[in-house]
Design an enzyme around this catalytic site. Sequence first.
Site, PDB file in Angstrom:
ATOM      1  CB  CYS A 135       5.239 -20.449 -44.281  1.00 20.26           C
ATOM      2  SG  CYS A 135       3.694 -19.647 -43.875  1.00 20.26           S
ATOM      3  CG  HIS A 136       7.718 -24.113 -44.815  1.00 18.65           C
ATOM      4  ND1 HIS A 136       8.119 -24.193 -43.500  1.00 18.65           N
ATOM      5  CD2 HIS A 136       6.442 -24.576 -44.841  1.00 18.65           C
ATOM      6  CE1 HIS A 136       7.131 -24.692 -42.766  1.00 18.65           C
ATOM      7  NE2 HIS A 136       6.099 -24.929 -43.549  1.00 18.65           N
ATOM      8  CB  CYS A 192       7.431 -57.004 -41.155  1.00 14.75           C
ATOM      9  SG  CYS A 192       5.946 -56.010 -40.952  1.00 14.75           S
ATOM     10  NE  ARG A 205       2.698 -29.459 -39.575  1.00 13.12           N
ATOM     11  CZ  ARG A 205       1.667 -28.631 -39.606  1.00 13.12           C
ATOM     12  NH1 ARG A 205       0.451 -29.097 -39.746  1.00 13.12           N
ATOM     13  NH2 ARG A 205       1.835 -27.334 -39.486  1.00 13.12           N
ATOM     14  CB  CYS A 219       9.799 -61.344 -46.121  1.00 13.15           C
ATOM     15  SG  CYS A 219       8.444 -62.354 -46.718  1.00 13.15           S
ATOM     16  CG  HIS A 220      11.361 -57.268 -44.925  1.00 15.37           C
ATOM     17  ND1 HIS A 220      12.056 -57.002 -46.071  1.00 15.37           N
ATOM     18  CD2 HIS A 220      10.047 -57.085 -45.225  1.00 15.37           C
ATOM     19  CE1 HIS A 220      11.199 -56.652 -47.027  1.00 15.37           C
ATOM     20  NE2 HIS A 220       9.979 -56.693 -46.544  1.00 15.37           N
ATOM     21  CB  CYS A 275       4.759 -25.001 -49.547  1.00 15.53           C
ATOM     22  SG  CYS A 275       3.506 -26.164 -50.094  1.00 15.53           S
ATOM     23  CB  CYS A 317       4.824 -55.347 -47.846  1.00 13.46           C
ATOM     24  SG  CYS A 317       6.456 -55.346 -48.578  1.00 13.46           S
ATOM     25  CB  CYS A 341       0.667 -27.243 -43.998  1.00 13.33           C
ATOM     26  SG  CYS A 341       2.122 -27.059 -42.961  1.00 13.33           S
TER      27      CYS A 341
END
Lengths: 109, 286, 151
Positions: free
Chosen positions: B205-206, B100, B243, B103-104, B202, B138, B247
Amino acid sequence: MASAPKPRVKVPKTASAGEVIVIKTLISHEMESGQRKDKDGNPIPRKIINKFSCVFNGQPVFSCDLDPAVSANPYFEFSARVPESGTFTFTWVDDDGSVYTDEQSIKVE
Amino acid sequence: MDRISLAAGTALCLLLTGLAVGKAFGDPVDDTLEIDGVPMIIRTAAPDGHPFDEVLSGWLFREAETRATQEDSFENPGMLAVERGAEIWETVDGTMGKSCASCHDDAAVSMKGVGAAYPKWDADAKRPINVELQIDKCRVENMGAEAYKFDDADQVALTAFVKHQSLGTPMSVDLSQGDLQAWWDKGKDLYYTRTGQLDFACASCHEASMGKYIRADHLSQGQVNGFPTYRFNTAGMVSLHNRFRGCIRDTRAEMPKAFSDELMALEVYVTWRGTGLSVETPAVRQ
Amino acid sequence: MTLSRRRVLMLAAGAAAIPALQLFPGSSFAAAEDVAKMMADFSGGKEPQTGKITLTAPEIAENGNTVPISVDVDSAMDGADMVDAVMILADGNPRPEVATFHFTAMSGSAAATTRMRLARTQNVIALARMADGSVYMDKKEVKVTIGGCGG
């Protein structure tokens, strides 16, 4: 974090003679307790770091006997009296005999 | 007939338990977060059209000990993954003999703020692209290396490392890129659609139950600004799509594949729901 | 709709099944005798006194996998006033032993912090053994909750 255990330590760079400093250490390690079972119900063998020790200029400072109830990626915070400049050596011992070490020097001004 | 009664009795008991717990509500704490001297934006005014007035970081919903673990970048076990990511950054991989860094260069410079602007529009693939997929792109195109298998430890570590270079930077998705707006729409639709045996969306709950307790978990707004996150639960790093799938699994629904159209649309939308929150990667959660 | 006697019994059985399901099937937890034996081995049979040692642990552990705990023993760590070791036990884990800290004159203070695993709500016990053989104890109950999500 399944790669080789990596230790990291946090030690102040300098101290005054006789000062008591705080040291923090962390090492990546799964601490397989031996309590878990795999998909087929077979117990996964225990594999933990069972000993941690800190030595300063050859003198033992602090050590810990770890049992499987210590969390994964074992973390310790403890103190050390610094009489003079020197090097802290940290050692972690795995059940399988592997030994991991790290070092940090400190300057007394 | 008897099976139904058994089930009914069980359901009745669960319902009563659920009702008893569901009544509990906890305000998120009133606390500030600074990591390595960088102030984190953990609450801010929500963007226009947002269901909440204020967007809140999940950090505010956790117990004191959990919050303290994230505050100290030495004590935060997620930083072990970030360090691993830094190693990978420097490691040559693939047929073209590049890393990586080839280039970076220094990620602290080249990747600063970058993670906070994803997901972006990938004109080549004609779909949204997140940090994980950008890394894969990449690797394949510029390094002659293989794309990572989903949730490969190295993928998670490198993603955490890249995202961590944006620590503190407020998240913002540029929905004007390509067709991102259409994917946002799709993501919003998914966010509010009930699925699974438990028939939860979703939002169930959220949004509707944000601040309440589901058994002993303090429900947050379900923001994504801390991913990949160090979770005490698994004592390891958890990626965002892991995650999402977790869920959805917990609502007893079929789990979409990681980086599927569904989950990419959801990522676009849910990232927008946290607009203005600082990137906290690697966050520490339960 | 009238409920037959059978229906009522089945409903009751269903309701009773819930608490039963919450037991940990097939696992065993530390016997009180194990804890007592470990304490006796560590203290050389001496009865632990209260005082000198403070154990800090959260009242509620957000997740039983990672519970931060600290011990601090009131000692100058100099000359005769020294702490030899501190042992941590958990009386409700499959096995009670957690860790044993060893201190020296170079420790500066007999204080240490670590993170431990707790299988369920239980007492965490910290025993300090002084250089002169006296033993002190502190104990804290830590509630371990079951989260609602994310396994």
